[in-house]
Scaffold this motif. Sequence first.
Motif, PDB file in Angstrom:
ATOM      1  N   PHE A  50       0.794  -1.222   0.000  1.00  0.00           N
ATOM      2  CA  PHE A  50       0.000   0.000   0.000  1.00  0.00           C
ATOM      3  C   PHE A  50       0.835   1.284   0.000  1.00  0.00           C
ATOM      4  N   TRP A  56      -0.828   7.950   0.734  1.00  0.00           N
ATOM      5  CA  TRP A  56      -1.593   6.784   1.209  1.00  0.00           C
ATOM      6  C   TRP A  56      -2.285   7.113   2.523  1.00  0.00           C
ATOM      7  N   PRO A  96      -0.509  -2.524  -5.053  1.00  0.00           N
ATOM      8  CA  PRO A  96      -1.484  -2.210  -3.991  1.00  0.00           C
ATOM      9  C   PRO A  96      -2.748  -3.061  -4.072  1.00  0.00           C
TER      10      PRO A  96
END
Length: 191
Positions: A50, A56, A96
């Motif tokens: 991620f 993020w 991701p």
Amino acid sequence: MTSTGALPAPETVAVRAAEILTAIQSDPEFEAFTAAALAYDEAWTCFTGFPVISNWNLDDDKRPLLLEGLRALALKAAVYEMTSDEQATEIPIAVPVDEMMHAMIAQPQLLSRIAERVGVAVIHQTDQEHHDYATGDFTHTAYTAAWGEPAERYWLDHSEAGRRLAILDERYAAAGFRRSGKEHSIDFAAA
């Protein structure tokens, strides 16, 4: 299982993947599955999945990523249904999105019951997965035919993900985490 490498037409996969996704989302346990997969966020501490997403934020990104992960699983289920080839089913997936699939697969009872009712197999084997997703490849073509252009925020080309991982690795190293978080020398007893 040995792969023949032959994949069905991406447009054919797209039609079936869209049907699979609709069936999954219509399943009576889908809401429980969603809640369980999203609650798994306390264990989402991968340094290389991620975090390649710009700015993020787990709270903002987990629901959109869940949809992207479901779409990826639906594409893979469609490929497997058409080929019966586990290795061919491991189509390229962006880093991701692959991380989110891991969070979903961590709900094995719910996912297996849903898959059984939908009539599909969930194929995902970490040592067989491919992160070499690129715009214009098989996955991108099938995805686009099913749902339109994938969200660039999550569907990063392999080369861009690699560039971002190099940046992350430098920053992790500056904070004392080596090999992208696979090693550190923090002595907690002394800290």
